[in-house]
Design a protein around this motif. Structure first.
Motif, PDB file in Angstrom:
ATOM      1  N   ASP A   1      -4.300  24.989  -9.738  1.00  0.00           N
ATOM      2  CA  ASP A   1      -3.890  24.107  -8.594  1.00  0.00           C
ATOM      3  C   ASP A   1      -3.677  22.642  -9.298  1.00  0.00           C
ATOM      4  O   ASP A   1      -3.745  21.550  -8.436  1.00  0.00           O
ATOM      5  N   LYS A   2      -3.895  22.474 -10.506  1.00  0.00           N
ATOM      6  CA  LYS A   2      -3.477  21.071 -11.002  1.00  0.00           C
ATOM      7  C   LYS A   2      -4.741  20.084 -10.723  1.00  0.00           C
ATOM      8  O   LYS A   2      -4.594  19.026 -10.856  1.00  0.00           O
ATOM      9  N   SER A   3      -5.956  20.642 -10.157  1.00  0.00           N
ATOM     10  CA  SER A   3      -6.981  19.738  -9.915  1.00  0.00           C
ATOM     11  C   SER A   3      -7.568  19.301 -11.082  1.00  0.00           C
ATOM     12  O   SER A   3      -8.459  18.479 -10.801  1.00  0.00           O
ATOM     13  N   LEU A   4      -7.430  19.629 -12.339  1.00  0.00           N
ATOM     14  CA  LEU A   4      -8.173  19.123 -13.552  1.00  0.00           C
ATOM     15  C   LEU A   4      -7.275  18.477 -14.438  1.00  0.00           C
ATOM     16  O   LEU A   4      -7.656  18.110 -15.507  1.00  0.00           O
ATOM     17  N   VAL A   5      -6.235  18.110 -14.148  1.00  0.00           N
ATOM     18  CA  VAL A   5      -5.178  17.481 -14.909  1.00  0.00           C
ATOM     19  C   VAL A   5      -5.373  15.768 -15.352  1.00  0.00           C
ATOM     20  O   VAL A   5      -4.956  15.380 -16.036  1.00  0.00           O
ATOM     21  N   SER A   6      -6.694  15.357 -14.783  1.00  0.00           N
ATOM     22  CA  SER A   6      -6.983  14.015 -15.178  1.00  0.00           C
ATOM     23  C   SER A   6      -7.345  14.025 -16.534  1.00  0.00           C
ATOM     24  O   SER A   6      -7.340  12.901 -17.243  1.00  0.00           O
ATOM     25  N   VAL A   7      -7.795  15.265 -17.161  1.00  0.00           N
ATOM     26  CA  VAL A   7      -8.237  15.108 -18.551  1.00  0.00           C
ATOM     27  C   VAL A   7      -6.759  15.304 -19.191  1.00  0.00           C
ATOM     28  O   VAL A   7      -6.699  14.485 -20.332  1.00  0.00           O
ATOM     29  N   VAL A   8      -5.668  15.397 -18.924  1.00  0.00           N
ATOM     30  CA  VAL A   8      -4.245  15.354 -19.542  1.00  0.00           C
ATOM     31  C   VAL A   8      -3.962  13.852 -19.436  1.00  0.00           C
ATOM     32  O   VAL A   8      -3.663  13.273 -20.582  1.00  0.00           O
ATOM     33  N   ALA A   9      -4.473  13.066 -18.280  1.00  0.00           N
ATOM     34  CA  ALA A   9      -4.027  11.721 -18.127  1.00  0.00           C
ATOM     35  C   ALA A   9      -4.947  11.153 -19.175  1.00  0.00           C
ATOM     36  O   ALA A   9      -4.481   9.955 -19.535  1.00  0.00           O
ATOM     37  N   HIS A  10      -6.242  11.270 -19.313  1.00  0.00           N
ATOM     38  CA  HIS A  10      -7.044  10.822 -20.200  1.00  0.00           C
ATOM     39  C   HIS A  10      -6.818  10.908 -21.547  1.00  0.00           C
ATOM     40  O   HIS A  10      -6.425   9.920 -22.203  1.00  0.00           O
ATOM     41  N   GLU A  11      -6.547  12.046 -22.081  1.00  0.00           N
ATOM     42  CA  GLU A  11      -5.912  12.073 -23.426  1.00  0.00           C
ATOM     43  C   GLU A  11      -4.736  11.493 -23.807  1.00  0.00           C
ATOM     44  O   GLU A  11      -4.442  10.829 -24.883  1.00  0.00           O
ATOM     45  N   LEU A  12      -3.710  11.421 -22.760  1.00  0.00           N
ATOM     46  CA  LEU A  12      -2.461  10.589 -22.875  1.00  0.00           C
ATOM     47  C   LEU A  12      -2.839   9.172 -22.942  1.00  0.00           C
ATOM     48  O   LEU A  12      -2.112   8.668 -23.806  1.00  0.00           O
ATOM     49  N   ALA A  13      -3.713   8.737 -22.366  1.00  0.00           N
ATOM     50  CA  ALA A  13      -3.962   7.146 -22.100  1.00  0.00           C
ATOM     51  C   ALA A  13      -4.437   6.853 -23.693  1.00  0.00           C
ATOM     52  O   ALA A  13      -4.350   5.542 -24.065  1.00  0.00           O
ATOM     53  N   HIS A  14      -5.086   7.815 -24.295  1.00  0.00           N
ATOM     54  CA  HIS A  14      -5.714   7.589 -25.683  1.00  0.00           C
ATOM     55  C   HIS A  14      -4.474   7.258 -26.728  1.00  0.00           C
ATOM     56  O   HIS A  14      -4.725   6.749 -27.581  1.00  0.00           O
ATOM     57  N   SER A  15      -3.187   7.506 -26.165  1.00  0.00           N
ATOM     58  CA  SER A  15      -2.159   7.194 -27.122  1.00  0.00           C
ATOM     59  C   SER A  15      -2.060   5.662 -27.315  1.00  0.00           C
ATOM     60  O   SER A  15      -1.422   5.035 -28.256  1.00  0.00           O
ATOM     61  N   TRP A  16      -2.662   4.972 -26.600  1.00  0.00           N
ATOM     62  CA  TRP A  16      -2.665   3.557 -26.414  1.00  0.00           C
ATOM     63  C   TRP A  16      -4.024   2.907 -26.980  1.00  0.00           C
ATOM     64  O   TRP A  16      -4.257   2.375 -27.922  1.00  0.00           O
ATOM     65  N   THR A  17      -4.970   3.542 -26.090  1.00  0.00           N
ATOM     66  CA  THR A  17      -6.423   3.085 -26.129  1.00  0.00           C
ATOM     67  C   THR A  17      -7.156   3.967 -27.200  1.00  0.00           C
ATOM     68  O   THR A  17      -7.414   5.091 -26.542  1.00  0.00           O
ATOM     69  N   GLY A  18      -7.166   4.026 -28.156  1.00  0.00           N
ATOM     70  CA  GLY A  18      -7.980   4.733 -29.418  1.00  0.00           C
ATOM     71  C   GLY A  18      -7.017   5.148 -30.475  1.00  0.00           C
ATOM     72  O   GLY A  18      -7.497   4.951 -31.568  1.00  0.00           O
ATOM     73  N   ASN A  19      -6.098   5.677 -30.148  1.00  0.00           N
ATOM     74  CA  ASN A  19      -4.887   5.992 -31.128  1.00  0.00           C
ATOM     75  C   ASN A  19      -4.271   4.977 -31.895  1.00  0.00           C
ATOM     76  O   ASN A  19      -4.070   4.855 -32.908  1.00  0.00           O
ATOM     77  N   LEU A  20      -3.878   3.925 -30.897  1.00  0.00           N
ATOM     78  CA  LEU A  20      -2.917   2.729 -31.173  1.00  0.00           C
ATOM     79  C   LEU A  20      -3.899   1.717 -31.614  1.00  0.00           C
ATOM     80  O   LEU A  20      -3.819   0.994 -32.838  1.00  0.00           O
ATOM     81  N   VAL A  21      -4.720   1.418 -30.828  1.00  0.00           N
ATOM     82  CA  VAL A  21      -5.879   0.525 -30.902  1.00  0.00           C
ATOM     83  C   VAL A  21      -7.214   0.952 -30.966  1.00  0.00           C
ATOM     84  O   VAL A  21      -7.592   1.781 -30.302  1.00  0.00           O
ATOM     85  N   THR A  22      -7.783   1.205 -32.015  1.00  0.00           N
ATOM     86  CA  THR A  22      -8.892   1.990 -32.298  1.00  0.00           C
ATOM     87  C   THR A  22     -10.276   1.442 -32.788  1.00  0.00           C
ATOM     88  O   THR A  22     -10.097   0.418 -33.402  1.00  0.00           O
ATOM     89  N   ASN A  23     -11.194   1.861 -32.572  1.00  0.00           N
ATOM     90  CA  ASN A  23     -12.674   1.396 -32.464  1.00  0.00           C
ATOM     91  C   ASN A  23     -12.790   1.506 -34.341  1.00  0.00           C
ATOM     92  O   ASN A  23     -12.485   2.467 -34.936  1.00  0.00           O
ATOM     93  N   ALA A  24     -13.489   0.536 -34.573  1.00  0.00           N
ATOM     94  CA  ALA A  24     -13.727   0.323 -35.985  1.00  0.00           C
ATOM     95  C   ALA A  24     -14.731   1.041 -36.735  1.00  0.00           C
ATOM     96  O   ALA A  24     -14.763   1.438 -37.819  1.00  0.00           O
TER      97      ALA A  24
END
Ligand code: BES
Ligand code: ZN
Length: 584
Positions: free
Chosen positions: A276-299
Motif C-alpha cells: 500500500d506504499k505505506s513505507l515509501v518514506s524510506v525511498v524518500a530518505h535514500e533519495l534525499a541522500h543524493s544531496w545530503t550525504g552523497n554530494l555533501v558528505t560527513n568527513a
C-alpha cells in the motif's frame, strides 16, 4: 603526518587516490572475490602509502610497469582492520594490488539459493557503510577522499551483476559473463556497492527502474511506482539531481538496513513491500541522500549527523510536498519517540548522544543509533524555526551548492552557519545539540491536529470508529504510546479487534510485537519466531531479540532462535544480535 579520520589508516600527507580500476571474479563456491585493484594517485609520489584492508589476502603489489613494490600488512586491529603499507619508488603514480577477499568479509553477504525468493540461484551483495569497503578493496577507506572508478565483475553466466554506477556492457565468455561499470561521479569509498543474483528490471520513469528477483519484481514496481514524482519534488527543493539515474534494487530479506543510498542504485529491504506504499518514506530518505550525504558528505563517522540528520530533514520536506504537513509531522513524532528510546539506551554512554561525537576506539557500527538522525533533525528544525523557512531554504541550497562533492566536519558546518545565518547558532543554543547529551530543553516539538487526536487516545482502547482512517504511522504511534504497565488483557482486546499480530506493515508489526512480548501476550510469540527467520533488517532484529531476552525463559528462546537463524543474517546483523544477547 596526520590521521584525520579515527577509522582509517589514511595519512593526509600521502597522495590521494584519484581513480580505482577494479576487476573481480565472483566465486560462489569458495565465497571469495579474486580481485585486482589499480589505484591511480593524484600525484606521483615516493615513500609509504597506507591503505585500509580487512581480512584481505594480498598476493602482490606492482607499479604501472608491472614491477613489484615492497609492501607490508600489519597485524589487524579490532576496529580498523590491517594497514597495508606499500613503499612507492620515486615517481610512482599508479599501483596494482592483487588479492582475494575472505569468506568472512564484513561487507559481503553470500546467500544460498534457499535464501532467495527464487530458490534456484545464489546471491551476493555488499554493504560498505561505514567502514566495510576495506574488506572488499584495499583503499583509503575514509569519506574525506573521493574516487571515480571503473569495474569489471566476472560472474556465472546465469546471473546479473549490478553496481551503484553506470552500466557500460556485458560480455559472455563460456560459462561466465563479464559485466562492466563506470562511476563518473567521484564518491567516498563507503558508497561502492554491487549485487549479483538472478535479477530482472522494470522501468519506473525516465530516470528510474527497479531491479529485483523476478518473483518480487511486480510487487516492487507497484510499491515504488511514484519514484519519479519524488525525484522531481526533491530537485525542486534541493537543486538539480547530479547522479543521472535513480534506480532501485529490492534486496533479499537478509539485507541489514531499510535502505542504503548507494549512488544511482539505492538498495532497499523487501520489508518495504507492504502493498500500500505505506513505507515509501524510506525511498524518500535514500533519495534525499543524493544531496545530503552523497554530494555533501560527513568527513568521518564523528560527524555522521551531517549525513543522517540532514537527510531526515530533507526526507520530511519531500514527504510534506508529496503527502502534506500532517504526514510529515506524524513522522517527526515517531522520530521523537525513537530519539527518546535511543537516549535512554545510551544512558551509560551519554557522549554518544552528542551530535558531534569522539569515536577514537569506538566502532561506528556500535555507535549507530537514532541520535544523529533525530537529534540532527531537531537541530536543523530549530535553525529553520529561528530564521524562518524561506531564509533556511536559501541557506540549504547554498550549503549544498558550496559543498558539492566534498566532505566537511561539524566545525566547518557551524562556521558556514555563522557566516550565512549570523546569530542563529546562539539563538537555538547549538552547543546543547552538538556538544551535550540528551534532548535539548528548547527542542522543537511536533504539533498537529491529528497528533492531538492521537494524544487523546493515550491509555484508551480505541473503537472501530476511532481507527477507521488511521494510517500505519498512526497505528505505530498509538502502539509506541502504550505504557510499560499496559495489561495483557488490553493487548488481547487490541489484537482481537484489530489483528495487529497479523499486520502486513513491518513497522507496525515490530512495534506491536515488541510491546506485546514485553507485556507477556503469548500469541505474539509465534509470529515473532517466524518473523525473525524472515527478515535480517537490524532495525527489527534488535527490538525483537531485545524484548525476548528481557525474561529468563525468553532469553533461552532468543538464543535458540539466533542459533537457528544466525546464518541467514548479514555479518554485521549477527554481530548486533550477539551483542544484545550478551548484554541481556
Ligand atoms: N545510510 C543509511 C544506512 C546505514 C547507516 C548503513 C549507517 C550503514 C551504516 C540509510 O540511509 C538509512 O538511514 N537507512 C534507514 C532508513 C531511514 C528511513 C531512516 C534504515 O535502514 O532504517
Ligand atoms: Zn540515511
Amino acid at each position: 603526518m596526520a590521521r584525520l579520520d579515527p577509522h582509517s589508516y589514511n595519512d593526509d600527507t600521502q597522495p590521494e587516490t584519484e581513480t580505482l580500476t577494479w576487476k573481480a571474479r565472483v566465486d560462489f563456491r569458495t565465497r571469495r572475490l579474486h580481485a585486482e585493484a589499480t589505484l591511480a594517485l593524484k600525484e606521483a609520489s615516493a615513500g609509504p602509502l597506507d591503505l585500509d584492508t580487512r581480512d584481505l589476502e594480498i598476493r602482490s603489489v606492482v607499479d604501472a610497469e608491472g614491477k613489484p613494490l615492497p609492501f607490508l600488512v600489519s597485524p589487524p586491529e579490532p576496529i580498523l582492520g590491517a594497514r597495508l603499507r606499500v613503499e612507492l619508488r620515486p615517481g610512482t603514480k599508479q599501483l596494482t594490488v592483487r588479492y582475494r577477499t575472505s569468506p568472512q568479509a564484513s561487507a559481503l553477504q553470500w546467500l544460498t539459493p534457499a535464501q532467495t525468493a527464487g530458490g534456484q540461484y545464489p546471491y551476493l551483495f555488499s554493504q560498505c557503510q561505514a567502514i566495510h569497503a576495506r574488506s572488499v578493496v584495499p583503499l583509503q577507506d575514509t569519506p574525506r577522499i573521493r574516487i571515480r572508478y571503473k569495474a569489471e565483475l566476472t560472474v556465472p553466466k546465469e546471473l546479473k551483476a549490478v553496481m551503484a554506477a553506470g552500466f557500460t556492457g556485458r560480455e559472455e565468455q563460456g560459462v561466465e559473463a563479464i559485466e562492466r561499470y563506470e562511476m563518473p561521479q567521484p564518491i567516498p569509498p563507503y558508497l561502492l556497492a554491487f549485487a549479483v543474483g538472478r535479477l530482472a528490471a522494470k522501468e519506473l520513469g525516465p530516470r528510474s527502474r527497479v531491479w529485483a528477483e523476478p518473483e518480487v519484481l511486480e510487487a516492487a514496481a507497484e510499491e515504488f511506482e511514484d519514484v519519479d514524482a519524488m525525484l522531481r519534488a526533491a530537485e525542486e527543493l534541493f537543486g538539480a539531481y547530479d547522479w543521472e539515474r535513480f534506480d532501485l534494487l529490492t534486496m533479499p530479506p537478509s539485507f541489514p538496513y531499510g535502505g542504503m543510498e548507494n549512488p544511482r542504485l539505492t538498495f532497499l529491504t523487501p520489508s518495504l513491500l507492504a502493498g500500500d506504499k505505506s513505507l515509501v518514506s524510506v525511498v524518500a530518505h535514500e533519495l534525499a541522500h543524493s544531496w545530503t550525504g552523497n554530494l555533501v558528505t560527513n568527513a568521518s563517522a564523528e560527524h555522521f549527523w551531517l549525513n543522517e540528520g540532514f537527510t531526515v530533514f530533507a526526507e520530511r520536506r519531500i514527504l510534506e510536498v508529496l503527502y502534506g504537513t500532517e504526514v510529515a509531522t506524524l513522522h517527526s513524532a515517531l522520530g521523537r519517540r525513537a530519539l527518546e528510546d535511543a537516549v535512554q539506551h545510551f544512558k551509560s554512554h551519554p557522549q554518544l548522544t552528542h551530535l558531534r561525537t569522539q569515536l577514537t576506539g569506538v566502532d561506528p557500527d556500535e555507535a549507530f543509533s537514532q541520535v544523529p538522525y533525530e537529534k540532527g533533525y531537531l537541530f536543523l528544525r530549530a535553525l529553520e524555526d529561528a530564521v524562518g523557512r524561506s531564509a533556511f531554504d536559501v541557506f540549504l541550497k547554498r550549503y549544498i551548492e558550496s559543498h558539492r562533492f566534498q566532505a566537511l566536519t561539524t566545525e566547518q558546518f557551524t562556521a558556514f552557519v555563522d557566516k550565512h545565518l549570523p546569530g542563529a547558532l546562539t539563538k537555538v543554543d547549538a552547543e546543547a545539540y552538538l556538544g551535550k547529551p540528551g534532548i535539548p530543553q528548547g527542542a522543537p516539538v511536533p504539533r498537529s491536529a491529528r497528533l492531538e487526536q492521537m494524544a487523546r487516545m493515550k491509555g484508551k482502547v480505541p473503537t472501530a470508529g476511532d481507527v477507521k482512517d488511521w494510517t500505519p504511522a498512526e497505528w505505530q504511534l498509538y502502539i509506541e504510546g502504550l505504557k510499560q504497565g499496559t495489561s495483557r488483557d488490553t493487548f488481547r482486546m487490541l489484537d482481537e479487534s484489530f489483528h495487529l499480530t497479523k499486520s502486513h506493515n513491518s513497522e507496525v508489526l515490530v512495534s506491536w510485537l515488541s510491546a506485546a512480548l514485553r507485556a507477556g501476550w503469548e500469541p505474539a510469540l509465534g509470529r515473532t519466531e517466524a518473523f525473525l527467520g524472515e527478515v535480517g533488517r537490524m532495525k527489527y532484529l534488535k527490538p525483537l531479540y531485545g524484548a525476548l531476552a528481557a525474561t529468563p525463559e525468553g532469553k533461552v528462546l532468543a538464543r535458540s532462535l539466533f542459533n537457528r537463524y544466525a546464518e541467514r543474517y548479514h555479518p554485521i546483523a549477527q554481530a548486533a544480535v550477539e551483542s544484545i544477547l550478551n548484554r541481556a
